[in-house]
Write a protein that holds these residues in place. Structure first.
Motif, PDB file in Angstrom:
ATOM      1  N   THR A 161       0.894  -1.105   0.047  1.00 56.76           N
ATOM      2  CA  THR A 161       0.018   0.154   0.014  1.00 56.76           C
ATOM      3  C   THR A 161       0.825   1.167  -0.119  1.00 56.76           C
ATOM      4  O   THR A 161       2.114   1.350   0.589  1.00 56.76           O
ATOM      5  CB  THR A 161      -0.802  -0.066   1.296  1.00 56.76           C
ATOM      6  N   GLY A 162       0.386   2.515  -0.521  1.00 57.21           N
ATOM      7  CA  GLY A 162       1.075   3.551  -0.786  1.00 57.21           C
ATOM      8  C   GLY A 162       2.305   3.132  -1.690  1.00 57.21           C
ATOM      9  O   GLY A 162       3.443   3.869  -1.424  1.00 57.21           O
ATOM     10  N   GLY A 214       7.160   3.807  -0.122  1.00 58.22           N
ATOM     11  CA  GLY A 214       6.407   2.762  -0.521  1.00 58.22           C
ATOM     12  C   GLY A 214       6.872   2.342  -1.775  1.00 58.22           C
ATOM     13  O   GLY A 214       6.957   0.969  -2.202  1.00 58.22           O
ATOM     14  N   SER A 244      -0.423  -0.894  -4.784  1.00 60.15           N
ATOM     15  CA  SER A 244      -1.792  -0.211  -4.131  1.00 60.15           C
ATOM     16  C   SER A 244      -1.647   1.316  -4.102  1.00 60.15           C
ATOM     17  O   SER A 244      -0.619   1.707  -3.577  1.00 60.15           O
ATOM     18  CB  SER A 244      -2.135  -0.869  -2.891  1.00 60.15           C
ATOM     19  N   TYR A 245      -2.471   1.857  -4.650  1.00 64.06           N
ATOM     20  CA  TYR A 245      -2.491   3.435  -4.667  1.00 64.06           C
ATOM     21  C   TYR A 245      -3.894   4.156  -4.434  1.00 64.06           C
ATOM     22  O   TYR A 245      -4.890   3.333  -4.542  1.00 64.06           O
ATOM     23  CB  TYR A 245      -2.016   3.849  -6.122  1.00 64.06           C
ATOM     24  N   ALA A 246      -3.781   5.263  -3.968  1.00 60.87           N
ATOM     25  CA  ALA A 246      -5.334   6.013  -3.554  1.00 60.87           C
ATOM     26  C   ALA A 246      -5.564   6.679  -4.491  1.00 60.87           C
ATOM     27  O   ALA A 246      -6.905   6.874  -4.894  1.00 60.87           O
ATOM     28  CB  ALA A 246      -5.043   6.792  -2.149  1.00 60.87           C
ATOM     29  N   ASP A 260      -8.590   2.694  -1.277  1.00 62.93           N
ATOM     30  CA  ASP A 260      -8.728   3.501  -0.155  1.00 62.93           C
ATOM     31  C   ASP A 260      -8.532   2.492   1.027  1.00 62.93           C
ATOM     32  O   ASP A 260      -9.318   1.729   1.219  1.00 62.93           O
ATOM     33  CB  ASP A 260      -9.972   3.985  -0.151  1.00 62.93           C
ATOM     34  N   VAL A 261      -7.295   2.815   1.534  1.00 63.31           N
ATOM     35  CA  VAL A 261      -7.015   1.754   2.885  1.00 63.31           C
ATOM     36  C   VAL A 261      -7.827   1.796   4.019  1.00 63.31           C
ATOM     37  O   VAL A 261      -7.962   0.935   4.822  1.00 63.31           O
ATOM     38  CB  VAL A 261      -5.503   2.081   3.311  1.00 63.31           C
ATOM     39  N   HIS A 267       2.406  -2.394   4.469  1.00 56.07           N
ATOM     40  CA  HIS A 267       1.562  -1.300   4.644  1.00 56.07           C
ATOM     41  C   HIS A 267       2.077  -0.048   4.737  1.00 56.07           C
ATOM     42  O   HIS A 267       2.418   0.738   5.920  1.00 56.07           O
ATOM     43  CB  HIS A 267       0.451  -1.479   5.915  1.00 56.07           C
ATOM     44  N   ALA A 312       1.184   3.031   3.084  1.00 51.99           N
ATOM     45  CA  ALA A 312       0.154   4.178   2.997  1.00 51.99           C
ATOM     46  C   ALA A 312       0.062   5.062   4.123  1.00 51.99           C
ATOM     47  O   ALA A 312      -0.072   4.262   5.451  1.00 51.99           O
ATOM     48  CB  ALA A 312      -1.174   3.657   2.690  1.00 51.99           C
ATOM     49  N   ILE A 348      -6.613   7.647   7.921  1.00 54.56           N
ATOM     50  CA  ILE A 348      -5.887   6.807   6.882  1.00 54.56           C
ATOM     51  C   ILE A 348      -5.033   5.915   7.734  1.00 54.56           C
ATOM     52  O   ILE A 348      -4.705   4.941   7.382  1.00 54.56           O
ATOM     53  CB  ILE A 348      -5.090   7.716   6.015  1.00 54.56           C
ATOM     54  N   ASN A 349      -4.113   6.540   8.865  1.00 59.64           N
ATOM     55  CA  ASN A 349      -2.906   5.867   9.719  1.00 59.64           C
ATOM     56  C   ASN A 349      -3.323   4.878  10.440  1.00 59.64           C
ATOM     57  O   ASN A 349      -2.790   3.807  10.725  1.00 59.64           O
ATOM     58  CB  ASN A 349      -2.220   7.007  10.169  1.00 59.64           C
TER      59      ASN A 349
END
Length: 249
Positions: free
Chosen positions: A16-17, A23, A40-42, A68-69, A94, A96, A118-119
């Motif tokens: 992710t990210g 990332g 994976s991207y947002a 979207d995580v 992970h 992101a 998000i975090n």
């Protein structure tokens, strides 16, 4: 070191990210290690596709998937895509996250809520799917931050979100007893990424550079090396937060 599920099938990583910053460097490193990588991207498909092209040009295998995580349906679909494309998931990195800085007394609560979503929620949602789906012999690698220990002014809200990641990491490692899946977190120190350098004066950057006895900022490659270690050969490292910060603390 490359570990395969069989002599012909590469291990599979979700990052992710993975479209930028640390990332992306981690995704490229895992691909160089021989893993098939789901980037994976947002919100920036161009950057994600560029990351895939770089990996493929170097001889690796990758695909970009938007998620979207913090959205459980989108994260489930991300893992579905990895399983459908490559047959399973062995490693989840992970990376992101967002960082919004201000003194605690002045931080806009909307920014606090955005970082928490998000975090913290993102780490929880990704962790849920990883716990359910990562195959035996796999690894889950979260991203924390050395600022939880360094305790720099203006970082209270961000450090609080990463403290939550630390707690989830240590507990999930115990909850996966008997699965042969390791769960660890990497806690970078000052690292030369756009996220870190944004808004900082040259004087502040110099001050942060000198915090390390090595007298330099970390690089994304420094952190990706730790991710590679935890994702592959580090089978006896479990339930740990590794501080990759050049000796700042």
């Amino acid at each position: 070191m490359t570990i395969s599920t069989s002599s012909t099938t590469p291990r599979v990583a979700i990052v992710t990210g993975g479209s930028g910053g640390i990332g992306r460097t981690a995704a490229e490193r895992l691909a160089a290690d021989g893993l098939a990588v789901v980037v994976s991207y947002a919100g920036n498909p161009a950057h994600a596709e560029e990351a895939v092209r770089v990996i493929e040009k170097a001889g690796g295998t990758a695909v970009a998937v938007k998620a979207d995580v913090a959205d459980e349906a989108e994260v489930a679909a991300l893992f579905d895509a990895a399983e459908e494309r490559f047959g399973g998931v062995d490693v989840v990195v992970h990376a992101a996250g967002i960082m919004l800085l201000a003194p605690l007394a002045e931080l806009d609560l909307a920014d606090f809520d955005r970082m928490h979503r998000i975090n913290v929620r993102g780490a929880f949602v990704v962790g849920q799917q990883a716990a359910r789906r990562v195959r035996s012999g796999g690894a889950i690698v979260n991203f924390s931050s050395s600022v939880t220990k360094i305790a720099l002014p203006n970082y209270a809200a961000y450090a609080a979100t990463k403290g939550a990641v630390d707690a989830m990491t240590l507990i999930l490692a115990k909850e996966l007893r008997g699965r042969d899946v390791t769960v660890n977190a990497v806690a970078p120190g000052p690292t030369a990424t756009p996220l870190f350098l944004q808004g900082k004066s040259d004087a502040v950057v110099e001050q942060l550079t000198l915090m390390s006895p090595l007298e330099r900022l970390g690089t994304p490659d420094d952190i990706a090396e730790v991710v590679s270690f935890l994702a592959g050969p580090a089978r006896w490292v479990n339930g740990q937060v590794l501080y990759a910060n050049g000796g700042v603390i």
